[in-house]
Design an enzyme around this catalytic site. Structure first.
Site, PDB file in Angstrom:
ATOM      1  N   CYS A 128     -61.246  30.845   2.927  1.00 14.37           N
ATOM      2  CA  CYS A 128     -61.562  29.501   3.440  1.00 14.37           C
ATOM      3  C   CYS A 128     -62.860  29.439   4.222  1.00 14.37           C
ATOM      4  O   CYS A 128     -63.416  28.353   4.396  1.00 14.37           O
ATOM      5  CB  CYS A 128     -60.447  29.009   4.333  1.00 14.37           C
TER       6      CYS A 128
HETATM    7  N1  CO8 Z   1     -41.315  18.835  -2.122  1.00 15.58           N
HETATM    8  C1  CO8 Z   1     -40.197  18.618  -1.385  1.00 15.58           C
HETATM    9  N2  CO8 Z   1     -39.810  19.428  -0.406  1.00 15.58           N
HETATM   10  C2  CO8 Z   1     -40.560  20.520  -0.169  1.00 15.58           C
HETATM   11  C3  CO8 Z   1     -41.729  20.799  -0.896  1.00 15.58           C
HETATM   12  C4  CO8 Z   1     -42.098  19.899  -1.915  1.00 15.58           C
HETATM   13  N3  CO8 Z   1     -43.190  20.097  -2.668  1.00 15.58           N
HETATM   14  N4  CO8 Z   1     -42.280  21.934  -0.430  1.00 15.58           N
HETATM   15  C5  CO8 Z   1     -41.480  22.355   0.558  1.00 15.58           C
HETATM   16  N5  CO8 Z   1     -40.438  21.511   0.712  1.00 15.58           N
HETATM   17  C6  CO8 Z   1     -39.321  21.622   1.665  1.00 15.58           C
HETATM   18  C7  CO8 Z   1     -39.128  23.066   2.117  1.00 15.58           C
HETATM   19  O1  CO8 Z   1     -38.383  23.816   1.185  1.00 15.58           O
HETATM   20  C8  CO8 Z   1     -38.418  22.876   3.421  1.00 15.58           C
HETATM   21  O2  CO8 Z   1     -37.067  22.626   3.201  1.00 15.58           O
HETATM   22  P1  CO8 Z   1     -35.946  23.241   4.183  1.00 15.58           P
HETATM   23  O3  CO8 Z   1     -36.227  22.631   5.520  1.00 15.58           O
HETATM   24  O4  CO8 Z   1     -34.676  22.795   3.561  1.00 15.58           O
HETATM   25  O5  CO8 Z   1     -36.167  24.721   4.168  1.00 15.58           O
HETATM   26  C9  CO8 Z   1     -39.062  21.597   3.968  1.00 15.58           C
HETATM   27  O6  CO8 Z   1     -39.602  20.914   2.843  1.00 15.58           O
HETATM   28  C10 CO8 Z   1     -40.157  21.891   4.942  1.00 15.58           C
HETATM   29  O7  CO8 Z   1     -40.985  22.931   4.397  1.00 15.58           O
HETATM   30  P2  CO8 Z   1     -42.154  23.591   5.170  1.00 15.58           P
HETATM   31  O8  CO8 Z   1     -41.649  24.020   6.507  1.00 15.58           O
HETATM   32  O9  CO8 Z   1     -42.813  24.618   4.297  1.00 15.58           O
HETATM   33  O10 CO8 Z   1     -43.103  22.324   5.282  1.00 15.58           O
HETATM   34  P3  CO8 Z   1     -44.257  22.037   6.288  1.00 15.58           P
HETATM   35  O11 CO8 Z   1     -43.929  20.791   6.990  1.00 15.58           O
HETATM   36  O12 CO8 Z   1     -44.661  23.243   7.058  1.00 15.58           O
HETATM   37  O13 CO8 Z   1     -45.478  21.735   5.289  1.00 15.58           O
HETATM   38  C11 CO8 Z   1     -47.409  22.880   4.458  1.00 15.58           C
HETATM   39  C12 CO8 Z   1     -45.901  22.717   4.381  1.00 15.58           C
HETATM   40  C13 CO8 Z   1     -48.014  21.560   3.989  1.00 15.58           C
HETATM   41  C14 CO8 Z   1     -47.813  23.985   3.516  1.00 15.58           C
HETATM   42  C15 CO8 Z   1     -47.832  23.159   5.882  1.00 15.58           C
HETATM   43  O14 CO8 Z   1     -47.080  24.221   6.431  1.00 15.58           O
HETATM   44  C16 CO8 Z   1     -49.283  23.542   5.979  1.00 15.58           C
HETATM   45  O15 CO8 Z   1     -50.177  22.875   5.485  1.00 15.58           O
HETATM   46  N6  CO8 Z   1     -49.591  24.601   6.678  1.00 15.58           N
HETATM   47  C17 CO8 Z   1     -50.955  25.043   6.837  1.00 15.58           C
HETATM   48  C18 CO8 Z   1     -51.270  25.808   5.665  1.00 15.58           C
HETATM   49  C19 CO8 Z   1     -52.712  25.994   5.454  1.00 15.58           C
HETATM   50  O16 CO8 Z   1     -53.600  25.340   5.935  1.00 15.58           O
HETATM   51  N7  CO8 Z   1     -52.967  26.924   4.684  1.00 15.58           N
HETATM   52  C20 CO8 Z   1     -54.285  27.184   4.315  1.00 15.58           C
HETATM   53  C21 CO8 Z   1     -54.145  28.085   3.233  1.00 15.58           C
HETATM   54  S1  CO8 Z   1     -55.414  27.938   2.146  1.00 15.58           S
HETATM   55  C22 CO8 Z   1     -56.649  28.957   2.583  1.00 15.58           C
HETATM   56  O17 CO8 Z   1     -56.722  29.423   3.654  1.00 15.58           O
HETATM   57  C23 CO8 Z   1     -57.597  29.269   1.500  1.00 15.58           C
HETATM   58  C24 CO8 Z   1     -57.119  30.425   0.719  1.00 15.58           C
HETATM   59  C25 CO8 Z   1     -58.004  30.607  -0.457  1.00 15.58           C
HETATM   60  C26 CO8 Z   1     -57.825  29.563  -1.515  1.00 15.58           C
HETATM   61  C27 CO8 Z   1     -56.701  29.849  -2.430  1.00 15.58           C
HETATM   62  C28 CO8 Z   1     -56.715  28.946  -3.601  1.00 15.58           C
HETATM   63  C29 CO8 Z   1     -55.583  29.150  -4.609  1.00 15.58           C
END
Ligand code: CO8
Length: 378
Positions: free
Chosen positions: A161
């Site tokens: 990133c």
């Molecule tokens: N639809 C419905 N429900 C879902 C979905 C979905 N698509 N996905 C997850 N859920 C569910 C989960 O299973 C979970 O259910 P339960 O509570 O029953 O276990 C619930 O929703 C909540 O899940 P999460 O706790 O995972 O959800 P969050 O509120 O944390 O949101 C995010 C998930 C959006 C991923 C959030 O955590 C986030 O954005 N975090 C920051 C991540 C970030 O910025 N990462 C950057 C990584 S990218 C990077 O650094 C570059 C890497 C290089 C590039 C790579 C390219 C391929």
């Protein structure tokens, strides 16, 4: 060229290549859910016996609420929505054809050169910095350099990133030290091949894009929109919370390229919790180096991974919500484009700034890595 020291260094041109195709949340979720139905039917017995877990549905509402993403641009759309495939299709090109990544890098680079009023002959170095390169060598930067007719040298650098900000840091240092008159920094973020479109936790996060910037001495810059780079700041801290394991060792390791830990995977909650305070503290101390408070910054071109991260970081900095004018969001249309996010935000939101206005470009993510540049409109 002569070795001049301590040049005033500017970003003099910025370019953006946006893929011609996009996929909305609804389209992506509809394909994923159809794939999940098919998977669950195929494995019905094992799921009922409890030896396999059923694939849960994804939801467009969840995606928008959890991330702020509404759609993403993509280089190649069809394979991603084909439930018999669930990954993009990039037909292999012969060695004498331009690679896909160089192709999009060149498109962004041409736009940046035009914005900077620069020709190939004005550029001494090309840096291609991004999350992945499609091969180890020859460097994509050298392929781009050849295609654009640039003399000098080029190299690739990978910092996930923070590749784009770290690339700009290197360009700044080269121009400042006088080892290059002008540097083209290009971020061809072709990330869709590394996304697991059968993982509902991450299938929605990323999009493809390419961005580019020209960095040069103030004395040679003639473009309308110039931003002096006042300083750069970088920090890294090792974390396994964002990983992609597929690489040149994979063949020798006899790994399955489709295994979940070979593609992009993350512990998103931990990333959120750990990176937000790191990024806010980093930015606060960076602007303080210039005797500035966060309130004196006209624009924050923040990394574009998740809208809730950006809102939280801006609130930590300003003590209140930032307006869209102060901290523009582009991830609703572009999604997370790895290192290019803050560069797209800059590209789309810099022309209204007035002479003397301060701006901050910032990335945060895998590594962990955080990179920033404090700039001033000339
Ligand atoms: N639809 C419905 N429900 C879902 C979905 C979905 N698509 N996905 C997850 N859920 C569910 C989960 O299973 C979970 O259910 P339960 O509570 O029953 O276990 C619930 O929703 C909540 O899940 P999460 O706790 O995972 O959800 P969050 O509120 O944390 O949101 C995010 C998930 C959006 C991923 C959030 O955590 C986030 O954005 N975090 C920051 C991540 C970030 O910025 N990462 C950057 C990584 S990218 C990077 O650094 C570059 C890497 C290089 C590039 C790579 C390219 C391929």
């Amino acid at each position: 060229m002569s070795q001049a020291v301590s040049q005033t260094v500017v970003i003099s041109g910025s370019g953006l290549w946006t893929p011609p195709y996009s996929i909305s949340n609804e389209e992506l979720v509809s394909a994923y859910n159809a794939w999940a139905d098919q998977y669950n039917q195929e494995h019905q017995q094992a799921i009922e016996a409890g030896s396999m877990e059923a694939k849960p549905y994804s939801s467009a509402e969840f995606i928008e609420k959890a991330s702020g993403i509404k759609s993403r641009y993509i280089y190649s759309r069809e394979g991603v929505l084909d439930i018999q495939r669930m990954y993009p299709s990039f037909p292999e090109r012969a060695d004498d054809e331009i690679s896909q990544q160089a192709e999009i890098a060149i498109a962004a680079a041409k736009a940046a050169l035009q914005a900077a009023n620069k020709q190939a002959a004005d550029i001494d170095a090309v840096i291609v910095s991004c999350a992945y390169t499609q091969r180890a060598y020859p460097a994509i930067a050298i392929e781009v350099q050849e295609a654009l007719g640039i003399e000098g040298f080029g190299f690739d650098m990978l910092v996930a990133c923070s590749a784009a900000t770290f690339g700009l840091h290197r360009a700044y240092e080269m121009v400042k030290a006088g080892t290059a008159r002008a540097v083209l920094v290009i971020n061809p973020e072709l990330v869709s091949p590394q996304i697991n479109y059968t993982d509902r936790d991450s299938h929605f996060i990323f999009g493809d894009v390419a961005t580019a910037k020209v960095v040069e001495r103030a004395e040679t810059a003639t473009s309308e929109h110039q931003f002096e780079i006042l300083s750069t700041k970088a920090v890294t801290k090792f974390s396994n919370n964002i990983r992609s394991n597929f690489g040149f060792m994979s063949r020798a390791q006899d790994v399955d390229p489709f295994a979940i830990d070979k593609l992009f995977h993350q512990n998103g909650r931990s990333v959120f919790k750990e990176v937000c305070p790191m990024a806010a503290a980093h930015l606060e101390s960076h602007v303080a180096q210039h005797g500035l408070s966060a309130a004196e910054v006209r624009r924050w071109w923040l990394h574009q991974a998740n809208i809730n991260m950006n809102l939280l970081i801006a609130k930590k900095l300003l003590g209140r919500d930032a307006s869209a004018d102060e901290a523009p969001i582009v991830l609703d249309r572009y999604a997370n484009t790895a290192s290019a996010g803050s560069m797209i935000a800059f590209n789309l939101h810099h022309q209204d700034m007035q002479a003397g206005d301060i701006g901050v470009l910032c990335s945060f993510g895998a590594g962990y890595s955080i990179g920033s540049l404090v700039v001033r409109k000339r």
